[in-house]
Design a protein around this motif. Sequence first.
Motif, short mmCIF file in Angstrom:
data_model
loop_
_atom_site.label_atom_id
_atom_site.label_comp_id
_atom_site.label_asym_id
_atom_site.label_seq_id
_atom_site.Cartn_x
_atom_site.Cartn_y
_atom_site.Cartn_z
N SER A 1 0.82 -1.22 0.00
CA SER A 1 0.00 0.00 0.00
C SER A 1 0.85 1.26 0.00
N TYR A 2 1.97 1.23 0.70
CA TYR A 2 2.85 2.41 0.68
C TYR A 2 3.34 2.67 -0.73
N VAL A 3 3.81 1.64 -1.39
CA VAL A 3 4.35 1.80 -2.74
C VAL A 3 3.25 2.24 -3.71
N GLU A 4 2.05 1.72 -3.53
CA GLU A 4 0.95 2.04 -4.44
C GLU A 4 0.32 3.40 -4.16
N ARG A 5 0.24 3.82 -2.89
CA ARG A 5 -0.57 5.00 -2.56
C ARG A 5 0.18 6.21 -2.05
N ASP A 6 1.41 6.04 -1.60
CA ASP A 6 2.16 7.18 -1.07
C ASP A 6 3.00 7.78 -2.20
N PHE A 7 2.61 8.97 -2.64
CA PHE A 7 3.26 9.58 -3.80
C PHE A 7 4.75 9.83 -3.57
N ALA A 8 5.18 9.94 -2.32
CA ALA A 8 6.59 10.19 -2.03
C ALA A 8 7.43 8.92 -1.99
N CYS A 9 6.78 7.78 -2.00
CA CYS A 9 7.47 6.50 -1.87
C CYS A 9 7.95 6.00 -3.23
N GLU A 10 9.22 5.69 -3.30
CA GLU A 10 9.78 5.21 -4.56
C GLU A 10 10.20 3.74 -4.52
N THR A 11 10.47 3.21 -3.34
CA THR A 11 10.96 1.82 -3.26
C THR A 11 10.38 1.11 -2.04
N TYR A 12 10.32 -0.23 -2.13
CA TYR A 12 9.96 -1.04 -0.96
C TYR A 12 11.02 -0.88 0.12
N GLU B 1 12.89 1.66 1.06
CA GLU B 1 12.77 2.83 1.92
C GLU B 1 11.63 2.67 2.92
N VAL B 2 10.57 1.99 2.53
CA VAL B 2 9.47 1.75 3.46
C VAL B 2 9.95 0.91 4.63
N VAL B 3 10.61 -0.20 4.32
CA VAL B 3 11.09 -1.12 5.36
C VAL B 3 12.09 -0.43 6.28
N LEU B 4 13.00 0.34 5.72
CA LEU B 4 14.07 0.94 6.52
C LEU B 4 13.67 2.19 7.28
N PHE B 5 12.81 3.03 6.68
CA PHE B 5 12.65 4.37 7.22
C PHE B 5 11.23 4.86 7.47
N TYR B 6 10.21 4.18 7.00
CA TYR B 6 8.85 4.71 7.16
C TYR B 6 8.30 4.33 8.53
N ARG B 7 8.24 5.33 9.38
CA ARG B 7 7.85 5.09 10.77
C ARG B 7 6.43 4.56 10.90
N GLY B 8 5.53 4.97 10.02
CA GLY B 8 4.16 4.45 10.07
C GLY B 8 4.14 2.95 9.80
N PHE B 9 4.89 2.52 8.79
CA PHE B 9 4.98 1.08 8.48
C PHE B 9 5.59 0.32 9.65
N GLN B 10 6.68 0.85 10.19
CA GLN B 10 7.35 0.16 11.29
C GLN B 10 6.46 0.10 12.53
N ALA B 11 5.78 1.19 12.83
CA ALA B 11 4.91 1.21 14.01
C ALA B 11 3.75 0.23 13.87
N VAL B 12 3.13 0.19 12.71
CA VAL B 12 2.01 -0.74 12.50
C VAL B 12 2.51 -2.19 12.50
N ILE C 1 -2.64 -0.71 5.46
CA ILE C 1 -2.67 0.57 6.17
C ILE C 1 -1.45 1.41 5.81
N VAL C 2 -1.70 2.68 5.56
CA VAL C 2 -0.64 3.66 5.33
C VAL C 2 -0.83 4.79 6.34
N ILE C 3 0.14 4.95 7.22
CA ILE C 3 0.14 6.07 8.15
C ILE C 3 1.37 6.90 7.82
N ASP C 4 1.14 8.07 7.27
CA ASP C 4 2.21 8.95 6.84
C ASP C 4 2.40 10.02 7.91
N HIS C 5 3.61 10.24 8.35
CA HIS C 5 3.90 11.26 9.37
C HIS C 5 3.04 11.03 10.60
#
Length: 158
Positions: A82-93, A95-106, A149-153
């Motif tokens: 969902s991050y890769v599909e819906r978050d316009f700022a997301c370019e790679t899987y 970066e989501v795994v390493l740095f996206y706090r919403g993904f890590q928290a969920v 689920i996508v939780i941005d910021h």
Amino acid sequence: MKQIWNKILKEAENFIQKEPFITSILEQVIHDKNDFWTTIAIVISGKLKTDHMPQSNIKALICKVLKEDEDVKKQIIADLMSYVERDFACETYLEVVLFYRGFQAVTAYRIARNCYLNSQKLTSKFLQNRIFEVYGMDIHPNAKLGKGIVIDHGIGVV
């Protein structure tokens, strides 16, 4: 899942070539000795560790839950996609795994929820507390979240 993991490995390889500064992080968490789930456990446990709860204990708990609960794994994959599909700022899987706090928290919440539902209430509350301290999101382990689920910021999410 194998396709996503192969894509992450390729993304890591590309970043090592283009951005040598980030190599040490990638070598620690993304390498061919790991699989996707081990990498998730390394990243999340590295964030949630404390002076009194070492990363190895948290990583073992995460690996145990992921080994035993296919639903949690499906939910995490749906969240990642969902991050890769819906978050316009997301370019790679990656970066989501390493740095996206919403993904890590969920993802950490999903581990806490598994513990909560399996009568490991204090463990789940420890994880809930660490999720709040690290990510600024207070998600009770008995809360029922869907998948994808996508939780941005997510600072301040309750």
